[in-house]
Scaffold this active site. Sequence first.
Site, PDB file in Angstrom:
ATOM      1  N   GLU A  15       0.649  -1.102  -0.005  1.00 55.80           N
ATOM      2  CA  GLU A  15       0.041   0.145  -0.005  1.00 55.80           C
ATOM      3  C   GLU A  15       0.896   1.323  -0.012  1.00 55.80           C
ATOM      4  O   GLU A  15       0.263   2.373   0.523  1.00 55.80           O
ATOM      5  CB  GLU A  15      -0.764   0.042   1.238  1.00 55.80           C
ATOM      6  N   SER A 174      -5.821  -3.798   1.533  1.00 52.26           N
ATOM      7  CA  SER A 174      -6.242  -3.699   0.112  1.00 52.26           C
ATOM      8  C   SER A 174      -6.532  -4.926  -0.838  1.00 52.26           C
ATOM      9  O   SER A 174      -6.489  -4.925  -1.902  1.00 52.26           O
ATOM     10  CB  SER A 174      -5.052  -2.965  -0.559  1.00 52.26           C
ATOM     11  N   TYR A 245      -9.083   0.279  -6.427  1.00 53.45           N
ATOM     12  CA  TYR A 245      -8.059   1.502  -6.850  1.00 53.45           C
ATOM     13  C   TYR A 245      -8.337   1.827  -8.488  1.00 53.45           C
ATOM     14  O   TYR A 245      -7.433   2.695  -8.639  1.00 53.45           O
ATOM     15  CB  TYR A 245      -6.779   0.941  -6.517  1.00 53.45           C
ATOM     16  N   ARG A 284     -11.235   2.807  10.994  1.00 55.21           N
ATOM     17  CA  ARG A 284     -12.466   2.667  10.157  1.00 55.21           C
ATOM     18  C   ARG A 284     -12.755   1.225  10.205  1.00 55.21           C
ATOM     19  O   ARG A 284     -11.958   0.376   9.946  1.00 55.21           O
ATOM     20  CB  ARG A 284     -12.201   2.954   8.489  1.00 55.21           C
ATOM     21  N   ASP A 286     -15.109  -1.756   9.278  1.00 56.73           N
ATOM     22  CA  ASP A 286     -16.053  -2.354   8.131  1.00 56.73           C
ATOM     23  C   ASP A 286     -16.764  -3.499   8.294  1.00 56.73           C
ATOM     24  O   ASP A 286     -16.438  -4.503   9.142  1.00 56.73           O
ATOM     25  CB  ASP A 286     -14.842  -2.829   6.846  1.00 56.73           C
ATOM     26  N   GLU A 300     -13.671  -5.969   9.484  1.00 53.91           N
ATOM     27  CA  GLU A 300     -12.245  -5.755   9.826  1.00 53.91           C
ATOM     28  C   GLU A 300     -12.002  -4.267  10.352  1.00 53.91           C
ATOM     29  O   GLU A 300     -12.976  -3.592  10.133  1.00 53.91           O
ATOM     30  CB  GLU A 300     -11.092  -5.905   8.748  1.00 53.91           C
ATOM     31  N   ASN A 302      -9.489  -1.275  10.522  1.00 51.60           N
ATOM     32  CA  ASN A 302      -8.283  -0.360   9.772  1.00 51.60           C
ATOM     33  C   ASN A 302      -7.950   0.511  10.648  1.00 51.60           C
ATOM     34  O   ASN A 302      -8.748   1.644  10.774  1.00 51.60           O
ATOM     35  CB  ASN A 302      -8.534  -0.056   8.453  1.00 51.60           C
ATOM     36  N   GLY A 306      -7.135   4.538   4.355  1.00 50.94           N
ATOM     37  CA  GLY A 306      -6.915   5.456   3.573  1.00 50.94           C
ATOM     38  C   GLY A 306      -7.371   6.899   3.797  1.00 50.94           C
ATOM     39  O   GLY A 306      -8.296   7.053   4.304  1.00 50.94           O
TER      40      GLY A 306
HETATM   41  P1  ADP Z   1      -8.392  -6.210   3.221  1.00 48.93           P
HETATM   42  O1  ADP Z   1      -7.988  -5.690   4.581  1.00 48.93           O
HETATM   43  O2  ADP Z   1      -7.671  -6.389   2.332  1.00 48.93           O
HETATM   44  O3  ADP Z   1      -9.340  -5.152   2.783  1.00 48.93           O
HETATM   45  P2  ADP Z   1     -10.912  -7.715   3.702  1.00 48.93           P
HETATM   46  O4  ADP Z   1     -10.990  -8.790   4.852  1.00 48.93           O
HETATM   47  O5  ADP Z   1     -11.682  -6.458   4.073  1.00 48.93           O
HETATM   48  O6  ADP Z   1      -9.368  -7.793   3.439  1.00 48.93           O
HETATM   49  O7  ADP Z   1     -11.572  -8.532   2.343  1.00 48.93           O
HETATM   50  C1  ADP Z   1     -11.620  -7.821   1.310  1.00 48.93           C
HETATM   51  C2  ADP Z   1     -12.963  -7.834   0.401  1.00 48.93           C
HETATM   52  O8  ADP Z   1     -13.077  -9.281   0.248  1.00 48.93           O
HETATM   53  C3  ADP Z   1     -14.013  -7.422   1.338  1.00 48.93           C
HETATM   54  O9  ADP Z   1     -14.236  -6.049   1.387  1.00 48.93           O
HETATM   55  C4  ADP Z   1     -15.313  -8.079   0.777  1.00 48.93           C
HETATM   56  O10 ADP Z   1     -15.582  -7.701  -0.786  1.00 48.93           O
HETATM   57  C5  ADP Z   1     -14.650  -9.629   0.386  1.00 48.93           C
HETATM   58  N1  ADP Z   1     -14.724 -10.412   1.512  1.00 48.93           N
HETATM   59  C6  ADP Z   1     -13.799 -10.948   2.492  1.00 48.93           C
HETATM   60  N2  ADP Z   1     -14.289 -11.666   3.279  1.00 48.93           N
HETATM   61  C7  ADP Z   1     -15.546 -11.928   3.007  1.00 48.93           C
HETATM   62  C8  ADP Z   1     -16.521 -12.969   3.517  1.00 48.93           C
HETATM   63  N3  ADP Z   1     -16.277 -13.826   4.671  1.00 48.93           N
HETATM   64  N4  ADP Z   1     -17.735 -12.816   3.067  1.00 48.93           N
HETATM   65  C9  ADP Z   1     -17.753 -12.140   1.811  1.00 48.93           C
HETATM   66  N5  ADP Z   1     -16.987 -11.382   1.292  1.00 48.93           N
HETATM   67  C10 ADP Z   1     -15.904 -11.256   1.953  1.00 48.93           C
HETATM   68 MG    MG Z   2     -11.260  -4.526   3.795  1.00 49.06          MG
HETATM   69 MG    MG Z   3      -7.994  -4.135   5.816  1.00 49.06          MG
END
Ligand code: ADP
Ligand code: MG
Ligand code: MG
Length: 339
Positions: A15, A174, A245, A284, A286, A300, A302, A306
Amino acid sequence: MKKRILLLAGGQSGEHEVSLMSAKSVLAALPRDQFDVTPVVISKQGRWLPPTDTARALESGVSAHGGDLVLHRAASAEGYDAVFPLLHGPMGEDGTIQGLLTLAGIPFVGSGVLGSAVSMDKVMTKQVLASAGVPQVAWALALRHEWRSTPDTVRVRASNLGFPLFVKPANLGSSVGISKVNSAGELTAALDLAFGLDRRVILEAMTSYKPREVEVGILGNDTPIASPVGELQFDAEFYDYDTKYTEGRATMHIPAPLPDSVSQRVRDIALTAFRALDCAGLARVDFFYVQETGELLLNEVNTMPGFTTTSMYPKLLEAAGISYSELVTRLVGLALEKR
Ligand code: ADP
Ligand code: MG
Ligand code: MG
């Protein structure tokens, strides 16, 4: 007297470029009548660049080689009142820089070692938040050595979660290294990819339907506030790197078109999570909202989201009545107060 701020940007994670964009916005927004700001870009090799190379990197959006060793530079950072470590991902958002700054005795923006490290690791986050009663998807941990020595046990652990499932490096962001796995046949490629990036991998059940993705901004230390809730809408299998992105692939909706009761739950759970993880300054948080079932699941946290003027976090706080420049000013204030 003006406060002397060291603004750290770039860093060794995937990132790096995102961080440089965020830093440019913050640099432009910190009021000059209150702050003397020195930006320092950390190269992808982990070197802290001198002023001319830093200016060049901010201008071009990517860092050159060279620079000082991290520890050398941190020792001379004693001349600053506070550091704004605007770094995302490993070696920046994960407690490492926070440890260095703590050792050096310099106040800094955002969570400390504990909150940063736990929030960066998707497995530790899930464990801590489960004990705080926060709703989340079903998940399992797998270690690289298990994948190398007893791959079938890892395959079984994954399959038990049902397909589709998500495979993710535990300590990244990301969407780097994340795969949506639709069947057992796709597991090997997903696990090889994730274990190539981290020795800890999280296996996650997918939400029961494709979820809506809603986010909320938290601001404060021990008495944090939650912003209005925002939603990201996009046309993709999931919110992957390209969707995140590539200009125009995702749209932000603030406030999110949700029933008030759902928005209020998002804000309440986010504040609970912020406290449970010992976060500070900003985060943030999510969520997945499964409209079909009404489930709200925390995805998660953060701790250094960003931060360009058009990023979700500052936009959420703007919706709470806090302008971008007021926000960065308040964050420095929260860093000094934390001491
Ligand atoms: P990062 O920290 O890289 O953003 P995330 O855990 O937020 O990783 O996962 C990235 C994206 O993948 C999420 O925003 C969502 O679109 C999808 N995703 C991740 N885990 C799940 C899940 N358990 N069920 C449905 N979608 C998921
Ligand atoms: Mg995420
Ligand atoms: Mg993240």
